[in-house]
Each structure stands twice: as structure tokens, then as C-alpha cells.
Design a protein around this motif. Structure first.
Motif, PDB file in Angstrom:
ATOM      1  N   ILE A 172      50.888 -24.891 -12.385  1.00 17.24           N
ATOM      2  CA  ILE A 172      49.961 -24.173 -11.515  1.00 17.24           C
ATOM      3  C   ILE A 172      50.123 -24.624 -10.069  1.00 17.24           C
ATOM      4  O   ILE A 172      50.185 -23.807  -9.147  1.00 17.24           O
ATOM      5  N   GLU A 173      50.219 -25.940  -9.883  1.00 14.57           N
ATOM      6  CA  GLU A 173      50.314 -26.474  -8.526  1.00 14.57           C
ATOM      7  C   GLU A 173      51.575 -25.987  -7.816  1.00 14.57           C
ATOM      8  O   GLU A 173      51.542 -25.676  -6.617  1.00 14.57           O
ATOM      9  N   ASN A 174      52.684 -25.909  -8.539  1.00 13.94           N
ATOM     10  CA  ASN A 174      53.939 -25.472  -7.916  1.00 13.94           C
ATOM     11  C   ASN A 174      53.890 -24.005  -7.499  1.00 13.94           C
ATOM     12  O   ASN A 174      54.570 -23.614  -6.543  1.00 13.94           O
ATOM     13  N   SER A 175      53.091 -23.198  -8.204  1.00 17.28           N
ATOM     14  CA  SER A 175      53.034 -21.765  -7.905  1.00 17.28           C
ATOM     15  C   SER A 175      51.878 -21.398  -6.983  1.00 17.28           C
ATOM     16  O   SER A 175      52.018 -20.525  -6.120  1.00 17.28           O
ATOM     17  N   LEU A 176      50.724 -22.047  -7.166  1.00 14.73           N
ATOM     18  CA  LEU A 176      49.516 -21.661  -6.427  1.00 14.73           C
ATOM     19  C   LEU A 176      48.937 -22.797  -5.593  1.00 14.73           C
ATOM     20  O   LEU A 176      47.835 -22.661  -5.072  1.00 14.73           O
ATOM     21  N   GLY A 177      49.672 -23.894  -5.485  1.00 14.84           N
ATOM     22  CA  GLY A 177      49.166 -25.036  -4.727  1.00 14.84           C
ATOM     23  C   GLY A 177      48.850 -24.702  -3.285  1.00 14.84           C
ATOM     24  O   GLY A 177      47.905 -25.229  -2.705  1.00 14.84           O
ATOM     25  N   LYS A 178      49.619 -23.778  -2.699  1.00 14.00           N
ATOM     26  CA  LYS A 178      49.393 -23.410  -1.295  1.00 14.00           C
ATOM     27  C   LYS A 178      48.061 -22.701  -1.103  1.00 14.00           C
ATOM     28  O   LYS A 178      47.550 -22.615   0.026  1.00 14.00           O
ATOM     29  N   LEU A 179      47.497 -22.178  -2.203  1.00 12.22           N
ATOM     30  CA  LEU A 179      46.191 -21.503  -2.152  1.00 12.22           C
ATOM     31  C   LEU A 179      45.053 -22.446  -2.521  1.00 12.22           C
ATOM     32  O   LEU A 179      43.892 -22.033  -2.572  1.00 12.22           O
ATOM     33  N   GLY A 180      45.382 -23.700  -2.814  1.00 10.97           N
ATOM     34  CA  GLY A 180      44.369 -24.667  -3.191  1.00 10.97           C
ATOM     35  C   GLY A 180      44.069 -24.688  -4.675  1.00 10.97           C
ATOM     36  O   GLY A 180      43.126 -25.355  -5.105  1.00 10.97           O
ATOM     37  N   LEU A 181      44.867 -23.981  -5.484  1.00 15.60           N
ATOM     38  CA  LEU A 181      44.682 -23.942  -6.935  1.00 15.60           C
ATOM     39  C   LEU A 181      45.719 -24.865  -7.563  1.00 15.60           C
ATOM     40  O   LEU A 181      46.918 -24.600  -7.487  1.00 15.60           O
ATOM     41  N   ILE A 182      45.242 -25.958  -8.191  1.00 17.29           N
ATOM     42  CA  ILE A 182      46.186 -26.966  -8.684  1.00 17.29           C
ATOM     43  C   ILE A 182      46.012 -27.289 -10.164  1.00 17.29           C
ATOM     44  O   ILE A 182      46.775 -28.086 -10.709  1.00 17.29           O
ATOM     45  N   CYS A 183      45.021 -26.686 -10.815  1.00 13.12           N
ATOM     46  CA  CYS A 183      44.790 -27.010 -12.222  1.00 13.12           C
ATOM     47  C   CYS A 183      44.168 -25.821 -12.950  1.00 13.12           C
ATOM     48  O   CYS A 183      43.777 -24.831 -12.326  1.00 13.12           O
ATOM     49  N   VAL A 184      44.069 -25.951 -14.272  1.00  5.64           N
ATOM     50  CA  VAL A 184      43.521 -24.870 -15.091  1.00  5.64           C
ATOM     51  C   VAL A 184      42.072 -24.591 -14.713  1.00  5.64           C
ATOM     52  O   VAL A 184      41.640 -23.434 -14.679  1.00  5.64           O
ATOM     53  N   GLU A 185      41.302 -25.646 -14.423  1.00  9.03           N
ATOM     54  CA  GLU A 185      39.895 -25.451 -14.061  1.00  9.03           C
ATOM     55  C   GLU A 185      39.762 -24.627 -12.785  1.00  9.03           C
ATOM     56  O   GLU A 185      38.802 -23.853 -12.638  1.00  9.03           O
ATOM     57  N   ASP A 186      40.710 -24.774 -11.858  1.00  9.78           N
ATOM     58  CA  ASP A 186      40.697 -23.951 -10.649  1.00  9.78           C
ATOM     59  C   ASP A 186      40.898 -22.479 -10.999  1.00  9.78           C
ATOM     60  O   ASP A 186      40.227 -21.599 -10.435  1.00  9.78           O
TER      61      ASP A 186
END
Length: 246
Positions: A172-186
Motif C-alpha cells: 500500500i505504501e509503495n502505491s499510495l504513500g504519496k497520498l498519505g495512505l500507508i496501511c490497510v487501516e488507512d
């Protein structure tokens, strides 16, 4: 000739260079592993704090809703529930005798197979699309428990066109980390609350592949849910159906 006067044998220069390079590579790998371990520990702390924060927000929202209902009942007023922001849509029928337009809409919704499920933001365009495919799908408002169970049990990511299991938060972090989403809970929080990055989070998720419900459907797929059938809008009852299919 004594041992002290024996000719000394020196290692070739290339061997010495290789030894030096290997030693440098080993040291570099150790440093990288140490840095990665440190980063993962820091990320784990952030994830734990976010999960705790999301839980508190959900509890507070539920308490506020209950309080508002009680206040309305105590004062003799009607309590109007908030409009749903997200639907969970499940395809329950095949393509036999399906007109071209509904078939195209199902493709746009990524519902390519029976028992596929997706999250859809509720707006004028999506409601019009759901109206076109009403005889082929059922949908409603998924609660937080349903969203969480879907992602943890059936969640897969779409990365470079590949279906990747959510086995690690790094996916998740590699794909959406730039949006602040880094884990399943996000992802769960973004989907359930229809957050600002709902579109990206939803597109990141592969359509959920569910099983046939335990006990089967009612057997009336030609009728709407409000008529005792299976298709169309079913509100909160979508949660019970998803649990049977998850």
C-alpha cells in the motif's frame, strides 16, 4: 633454508580488490537492513496510532448518532438519517439476455463476474448507472465491520495490472504513500468515510471475489429486494448478505 628466509607468497591484486569490494557490499547490506528495520519500526508506531485514532472516531460517531436518535425520540421529533456516501455493490446475475447498455455499465463498475463486489461513491452519475443494472446487482450501505472484514479476508491490490494480495503494508505504501495512505487501516478509513482519496483507494483495490451465500439466495433474482427478491437496493441488509458470501 630456514622458514624465515622462505619466499613470501602474495595474493594477486585482483583477489585483493574482490575481497575489498565484497567487504564493502556486506557492510552496505548490513547498513541497509538496519535502516529498513528502523523505518519499519517507526512506520509500525504510526500505523498503531492511526488505527487507534480511527477506532476512537468511529466510536464517537456512533455515540453521536445514538444520542441524536434518543433526543429526537424524547422530544417527539423525527430523526432523518444521513444520506449514504458509499454503496457496496454485488453482481448476482450473469449475462444471459443482457442488453448492451447494462453490460457496458457493469464493465465500467468492474463487475465482470457473478459474485464480484465493489465500492461505489454515491452521486448522481453512480445512481443513474445503478438504475440501469438494477436487475443484475444488489447493493446497500456497508458498515465499518463489513468493510474491515472484506479488506482483511478478500482484499487484493491492483499493482501494474497484477492482482497482489495485501500481505504487507508496504504494498500500500509503495502505491499510495504519496497520498498519505500507508496501511490497510488507512484504506478502510478512506473507503468507509468516503475520504478525499476515495477514488484512488478504490481503484487500488481489485474487485472482491465473493462466494455464493450460505443457504443460497432466495431464488427470486427476477424480483426486487423490497418485493421479496434479491436484486436492487437493500440498505443495511447488504451487511448480512456479505457475511454469508465472505
Amino acid at each position: 633454508m630456514s622458514a624465515s628466509n622462505a619466499t613470501k607468497v602474495f595474493a594477486p591484486e585482483t583477489v585483493l580488490k574482490n575481497r575489498k569490494v565484497n567487504a564493502e557490499q556486506v557492510a552496505q547490506r548490513k547498513a541497509e537492513r538496519a535502516e529498513l528495520t528502523k523505518k519499519r519500526a517507526e512506520t509500525s508506531k504510526v500505523i498503531f496510532k492511526r488505527a487507534e485514532q480511527y477506532l476512537q472516531e468511529a466510536i464517537q460517531a456512533e455515540r453521536a448518532l445514538v444520542a441524536a436518535r434518543r433526543e429526537a425520540r424524547a422530544t417527539g421529533n423525527f430523526f432523518v438519517e444521513a444520506e449514504p456516501k458509499v454503496f457496496f455493490v454485488v453482481r448476482i446475475k450473469g449475462i444471459m439476455k443482457m442488453p448492451p447498455k447494462p453490460r457496458k455499465v457493469l464493465q465500467l463498475l468492474r463487475l465482470l463476474q457473478i459474485n464480484n463486489g465493489v465500492f461505489v461513491r454515491v452521486n448522481k452519475a453512480s445512481l443513474a448507472m445503478l438504475q440501469l443494472v438494477l436487475p443484475y446487482v444488489t447493493f446497500g450501505e456497508a458498515n465499518l465491520k463489513t468493510v474491515r472484514e472484506l479488506l482483511y479476508k478478500r482484499g487484493f491490490a491492483k499493482v501494474n495490472g497484477q492482482r497482489i494480495p495485501l500481505y504487507d503494508n508496504s504494498v500500500i505504501e509503495n502505491s499510495l504513500g504519496k497520498l498519505g495512505l500507508i496501511c490497510v487501516e488507512d484504506i478502510i478509513h478512506e473507503i468507509f468515510t468516503c475520504g478525499p482519496h476515495f477514488k484512488e483507494a478504490n481503484a487500488f483495490l481489485w474487485p472482491f471475489k465473493l462466494s455464493n451465500p450460505n443457504g443460497g439466495f432466495s431464488g427470486r433474482k427476477v424480483r426486487n429486494f423490497i418485493e421479496g427478491g434479491d436484486t436492487g437496493y437493500r440498505g443495511d441488509f447488504i451487511n448480512a448478505l456479505v457475511r454469508k458470501m465472505n
